[in-house]
Design a protein around this motif. Structure first.
Motif, PDB file in Angstrom:
ATOM      1  N   ALA A   1      54.548  43.650  32.302  1.00  0.00           N
ATOM      2  CA  ALA A   1      53.446  44.736  32.718  1.00  0.00           C
ATOM      3  C   ALA A   1      52.145  44.285  31.832  1.00  0.00           C
ATOM      4  O   ALA A   1      51.011  44.292  32.302  1.00  0.00           O
ATOM      5  CB  ALA A   1      53.764  46.214  32.524  1.00  0.00           C
TER       6      ALA A   1
ATOM      7  N   GLU B   1      47.010  51.251  33.126  1.00  0.00           N
ATOM      8  CA  GLU B   1      47.588  52.591  33.172  1.00  0.00           C
ATOM      9  C   GLU B   1      49.166  52.373  33.276  1.00  0.00           C
ATOM     10  O   GLU B   1      49.872  53.316  32.940  1.00  0.00           O
ATOM     11  CB  GLU B   1      47.119  53.366  34.465  1.00  0.00           C
ATOM     12  CG  GLU B   1      45.470  53.663  34.120  1.00  0.00           C
ATOM     13  CD  GLU B   1      44.868  54.257  35.513  1.00  0.00           C
ATOM     14  OE1 GLU B   1      43.821  54.939  35.511  1.00  0.00           O
ATOM     15  OE2 GLU B   1      45.538  54.206  36.605  1.00  0.00           O
ATOM     16  N   LEU B   2      49.687  51.442  34.062  1.00  0.00           N
ATOM     17  CA  LEU B   2      50.925  51.395  34.118  1.00  0.00           C
ATOM     18  C   LEU B   2      51.592  50.980  32.893  1.00  0.00           C
ATOM     19  O   LEU B   2      52.579  51.425  32.402  1.00  0.00           O
ATOM     20  CB  LEU B   2      51.263  50.301  35.193  1.00  0.00           C
ATOM     21  CG  LEU B   2      52.746  49.878  35.443  1.00  0.00           C
ATOM     22  CD1 LEU B   2      53.331  50.904  35.924  1.00  0.00           C
ATOM     23  CD2 LEU B   2      52.863  48.715  36.431  1.00  0.00           C
TER      24      LEU B   2
ATOM     25  N   ARG C   1      47.370  54.087  43.510  1.00  0.00           N
ATOM     26  CA  ARG C   1      48.143  53.268  42.569  1.00  0.00           C
ATOM     27  C   ARG C   1      47.431  53.327  41.054  1.00  0.00           C
ATOM     28  O   ARG C   1      46.616  53.644  40.836  1.00  0.00           O
ATOM     29  CB  ARG C   1      48.511  51.887  42.896  1.00  0.00           C
ATOM     30  CG  ARG C   1      49.168  51.691  44.276  1.00  0.00           C
ATOM     31  CD  ARG C   1      49.154  50.198  44.819  1.00  0.00           C
ATOM     32  NE  ARG C   1      49.742  50.300  46.117  1.00  0.00           N
ATOM     33  CZ  ARG C   1      49.486  49.087  47.064  1.00  0.00           C
ATOM     34  NH1 ARG C   1      48.561  48.090  46.520  1.00  0.00           N
ATOM     35  NH2 ARG C   1      49.708  49.225  48.263  1.00  0.00           N
ATOM     36  N   PHE C   2      48.515  53.000  40.072  1.00  0.00           N
ATOM     37  CA  PHE C   2      48.160  52.675  38.788  1.00  0.00           C
ATOM     38  C   PHE C   2      47.288  51.635  38.630  1.00  0.00           C
ATOM     39  O   PHE C   2      47.456  50.607  39.656  1.00  0.00           O
ATOM     40  CB  PHE C   2      49.171  52.587  37.840  1.00  0.00           C
ATOM     41  CG  PHE C   2      49.935  53.634  37.623  1.00  0.00           C
ATOM     42  CD1 PHE C   2      49.406  54.813  36.794  1.00  0.00           C
ATOM     43  CD2 PHE C   2      51.445  53.499  37.664  1.00  0.00           C
ATOM     44  CE1 PHE C   2      50.065  55.858  36.287  1.00  0.00           C
ATOM     45  CE2 PHE C   2      52.211  54.969  37.500  1.00  0.00           C
ATOM     46  CZ  PHE C   2      51.600  55.992  36.938  1.00  0.00           C
TER      47      PHE C   2
ATOM     48  N   VAL D   1      50.670  45.486  40.984  1.00  0.00           N
ATOM     49  CA  VAL D   1      51.075  46.675  40.752  1.00  0.00           C
ATOM     50  C   VAL D   1      52.109  47.066  41.491  1.00  0.00           C
ATOM     51  O   VAL D   1      53.112  47.626  41.382  1.00  0.00           O
ATOM     52  CB  VAL D   1      50.023  47.597  40.604  1.00  0.00           C
ATOM     53  CG1 VAL D   1      50.487  49.132  40.212  1.00  0.00           C
ATOM     54  CG2 VAL D   1      48.938  47.088  39.289  1.00  0.00           C
TER      55      VAL D   1
ATOM     56  N   ARG E   1      54.303  56.098  41.951  1.00  0.00           N
ATOM     57  CA  ARG E   1      52.846  55.815  41.918  1.00  0.00           C
ATOM     58  C   ARG E   1      52.586  54.436  41.824  1.00  0.00           C
ATOM     59  O   ARG E   1      51.403  54.040  42.330  1.00  0.00           O
ATOM     60  CB  ARG E   1      52.208  56.604  40.582  1.00  0.00           C
ATOM     61  CG  ARG E   1      50.618  56.476  40.608  1.00  0.00           C
ATOM     62  CD  ARG E   1      50.173  57.391  39.489  1.00  0.00           C
ATOM     63  NE  ARG E   1      48.519  57.229  39.663  1.00  0.00           N
ATOM     64  CZ  ARG E   1      47.703  57.759  38.888  1.00  0.00           C
ATOM     65  NH1 ARG E   1      48.314  58.828  37.752  1.00  0.00           N
ATOM     66  NH2 ARG E   1      46.631  57.730  38.791  1.00  0.00           N
ATOM     67  N   ALA E   2      53.191  53.525  41.417  1.00  0.00           N
ATOM     68  CA  ALA E   2      52.806  52.317  41.139  1.00  0.00           C
ATOM     69  C   ALA E   2      53.176  51.482  42.568  1.00  0.00           C
ATOM     70  O   ALA E   2      52.370  50.494  43.016  1.00  0.00           O
ATOM     71  CB  ALA E   2      53.864  51.350  40.407  1.00  0.00           C
TER      72      ALA E   2
ATOM     73  N   GLY F   1      56.098  47.573  40.873  1.00  0.00           N
ATOM     74  CA  GLY F   1      56.675  48.809  41.151  1.00  0.00           C
ATOM     75  C   GLY F   1      58.042  48.701  42.000  1.00  0.00           C
ATOM     76  O   GLY F   1      58.844  49.239  41.674  1.00  0.00           O
TER      77      GLY F   1
ATOM     78  N   ILE G   1      56.484  57.500  37.726  1.00  0.00           N
ATOM     79  CA  ILE G   1      55.917  56.346  37.478  1.00  0.00           C
ATOM     80  C   ILE G   1      55.978  55.244  38.529  1.00  0.00           C
ATOM     81  O   ILE G   1      55.129  54.470  39.139  1.00  0.00           O
ATOM     82  CB  ILE G   1      56.472  55.567  36.218  1.00  0.00           C
ATOM     83  CG1 ILE G   1      55.940  56.786  34.968  1.00  0.00           C
ATOM     84  CG2 ILE G   1      55.809  54.432  35.831  1.00  0.00           C
ATOM     85  CD1 ILE G   1      56.546  56.425  33.731  1.00  0.00           C
TER      86      ILE G   1
ATOM     87  N   SER H   1      46.851  48.158  36.206  1.00  0.00           N
ATOM     88  CA  SER H   1      47.752  47.482  35.399  1.00  0.00           C
ATOM     89  C   SER H   1      47.822  48.201  33.953  1.00  0.00           C
ATOM     90  O   SER H   1      48.846  48.216  33.224  1.00  0.00           O
ATOM     91  CB  SER H   1      47.353  46.117  35.218  1.00  0.00           C
ATOM     92  OG  SER H   1      46.149  45.800  34.976  1.00  0.00           O
TER      93      SER H   1
END
Length: 636
Positions: free
Chosen positions: A190, A354-355, A349-350, A280, A340-341, A284, A337, A352
């Motif tokens: 990530a 935020e992920l 979506r997040f 992302v 949402r990804a 995910g 998590i 990158s």
């Protein structure tokens, strides 16, 4: 570096060979060309004899600098992979070259070559520990380019997931711990995606097949063959997508330009412009498979018509609005998590970054910023995070409760013992009183008998007195029996009171022992709490030092990248100056050669003039004789 077993070709249909495509008059071939833009591009490229020139710099290393094996270790859709040896440095490297199959259309070959060149330029912009490193770009003696890549040791995430699935099937239980241990390695992937997105590069194929796991937990993202540099002009080979193609015979297209199902978002299958949200979403889906052991859409490796049907089903699933089930129902944080990804809407979506933050917060035990917690959930997380303080609080609470229970038990035992002592004393008093009454009754009976005997001696009627004496003796005997019974009861009560007192003493000793053990446990809990606090402080200090070192490393890396860019710029300027100098030298050599040629021509003219002057002098001498006019002076 194995090929992807689920990697899809450029189309879900089986394409004719190049020889069959050249027979366009055949009805099935013409029908296929009408519905397949890629094959039309192949035919159009095959009609041009002039190849598309590649913009490759001069002075590239050739294939002679490496030892190439006879066969590749992997062959993809556009390139083939070799494990070679660098003859100059004696190191093992990965050599990636475009495919050169027999009968391949020239346009396709040129497209593969441009792809390899584009991948080299993309990797040259990326310097990250979790991204495969490119050593250099080479050019063969016949003109095709090849990449020299770092050889990464390890196994693919796909092989690791297949191994876990086999173990789960064999043991009959999920290997949740082993799956969650993979998350710590995937955080670096990530971070690599976030790093690439900062440089406006989208991988577009982040799947378990392109993630290599090392022996020490390190992870590397490989195969940037279809990556897109958002600042570079688009390649023409990505033009064939679902939206811009005519419908097939079934009325629906199954052609996808780039990517691997089932890790593709809907917008990527529609051929939209590359966006970081693509990666992302794909990451995910990868996390979902790592945690749950399956992908949201079950993809099977099939060929032929079944593959086209499966692609259609996959596209229908992507267009659906129903979210997939949670990856792990017992862990709502991690499931949130991952959900949402891979959100259906890219805006939800997040990013990158935020992920990366969400995954690190989850792994460190912090509150995940994207998750909503209840009060009990927050208390539970606090307890898990502050284990030492929780153990100390529980120990103190247990000590207090245990002390209260022991105190109550001691009070009850003391009260019971006092009651038993009072009962024993009352029984003794009652027995003594009964004994006194029996003694008095015996004395009265003896007195009455004495009176009866005296009356009988006197000759009086003593029957009444004897009856009274007998009655009094019977009453005395009854009272004596009751006294004996009361005495026995008093003795039993006293014995029971004694046993109760002894039991109370034992309970008191046991309570004191439990109290001492509770105090020792409290002391140990306090020591553990102090040790945990010290360890936490040390961990915070180590984390601060690590953050400083990381910031310093980032600064050094940024400075190194700047120096590298400056060096590349300087090298480019030096190459330009060298080219200009070479051109100036060539021009000077041409001017020198022209001057030398002009000088030679002048000398020839001069020699010719001298020869003519000598001829004229000779003619004048021949005409004038010995007394003739003097000859003119010789020319210069």
């Amino acid at each position: 570096m194995e090929t992807d077993p689920t990697q899809m070709s450029l189309s879900g249909e089986k394409h004719p060979t190049l020889a069959e495509l050249r027979e366009a008059s055949h009805p099935s071939i013409s029908e296929h060309l009408a519905s397949c833009a890629m094959c039309r591009s192949v035919i159009s490229a095959d009609d041009h004899s002039a190849p598309i020139p590649l913009d490759l710099p001069k002075g590239l290393v050739t294939e002679n600098a490496f030892k190439w094996p006879a066969d590749p270790i992997a062959r993809g859709g556009m390139a083939q992979i070799f494990v070679g040896e660098d003859k100059r440095l004696g190191r093992r490297v990965i050599l990636k070259a475009p495919r050169e199959d027999e009968g391949l259309a020239p346009g396709m070959a040129e497209m593969f070559q441009r792809r390899v060149t584009a991948e080299a330029r993309i990797l040259a912009k990326l310097q990250h520990p979790s991204i495969v490193t490119i050593h250099e770009l080479g050019k063969s003696t016949v003109g095709w380019p090849f990449c020299v890549l770092e050889r990464v040791e390890g196994t693919s995430l796909r092989d690791r997931l297949d191994e876990l699935a086999e173990r789960e099937q064999r043991e009959g239980k999920p290997l949740t711990r082993e799956r969650l241990e993979l998350l710590s390695s995937l955080v670096s992937i990530a971070e690599a995606l976030a790093y690439a997105h900062e440089r406006r590069i989208v991988h577009r194929d982040c799947t378990p097949n392109n993630i290599l796991l090392g022996k020490r937990g390190e992870a590397t993202l490989i195969d940037w063959g279809i990556a897109r540099d958002l600042d570079a002009p688009a390649l023409t080979d990505d033009a064939a997508t679902i939206n811009d193609q005519p419908p097939s015979m079934s009325g629906r297209m199954v052609t996808i330009s780039a990517g691997t199902p089932p890790y593709l978002p809907l917008e990527q299958t529609q051929g939209r412009q590359a966006d970081p949200s693509f990666d992302v979403y794909s990451f995910g889906i990868t996390l979902y498979e790592v945690v749950s052991g399956r992908t949201p859409f079950e993809w099977r490796a099939v060929e032929g018509p079944e593959r086209a049907k499966q692609l259609l089903a996959f596209l229908d699933w992507l267009k659906g609005e129903n979210p997939p089930p949670p990856a792990m129902e017992k862990d709502p944080e991690l499931s949130g998590i991952i959900s949402r990804a891979m959100a259906h809407d890219p805006a939800h979506r997040f990013t990158s970054d935020e992920l990366v933050l969400a995954l690190k917060q989850y792994l460190h035990g912090d509150l995940v910023f994207s998750h909503r917690y209840s009060l009990t959930g927050r208390i539970g997380r606090w307890a898990r995070r502050h284990r030492a303080a929780t153990v100390a609080m529980i120990s103190v609470l247990v000590f207090v409760i245990g002390g209260a229970v022991v105190w109550a038990q001691l009070q009850r035992s003391a009260r019971d013992a006092a009651e038993m002592r009072e009962k024993a004393q009352a029984a003794r008093a009652e027995a003594a009183e009964s004994k006194n009454e029996a003694d008095a009754a015996n004395r009265e009976a003896d007195a009455a008998k004495a009176l009866a005997d005296e009356a009988e001696r006197r000759g009086a009627n003593a029957d009444e007195l004897r009856k009274k004496a007998d009655r009094l003796r019977a009453e005395a005997l009854d009272k004596k029996k009751r006294a004996e019974v009361a005495e026995k009861e008093a003795k039993a009560t006293a014995d029971e009171a004694k046993r109760g007192t002894q039991e109370a003493l034992k309970q008191k000793q046991e309570a004191e022992r439990l109290r001492d053990e509770a105090r020792a446990a409290q002391t140990a809990a306090e020591q553990a709490r102090d040790a945990a606090i010290a360890a936490r402080q040390a961990a915070d200090e180590a984390r601060a030092v690590a953050d400083k070192e990381r910031d310093a490393a980032r600064s050094a890396r940024t400075a190194a990248e700047r120096e590298r860019d400056a060096a590349r710029s300087a090298q480019s300027e030096a190459e330009k100056a060298r080219e200009a100098a070479r051109e100036g030298q060539s021009a000077a050599e041409k001017e020198r050669d022209a001057a030398v040629a002009a000088r030679v021509a002048v000398e020839r003219e001069r020699d010719e003039a001298r020869r003519r002057v000598l001829e004229l002098e000779q003619k004048l001498r021949d005409r004038g004789g010995p007394d003739g006019p003097p000859p003119p002076p010789p020319g210069p």
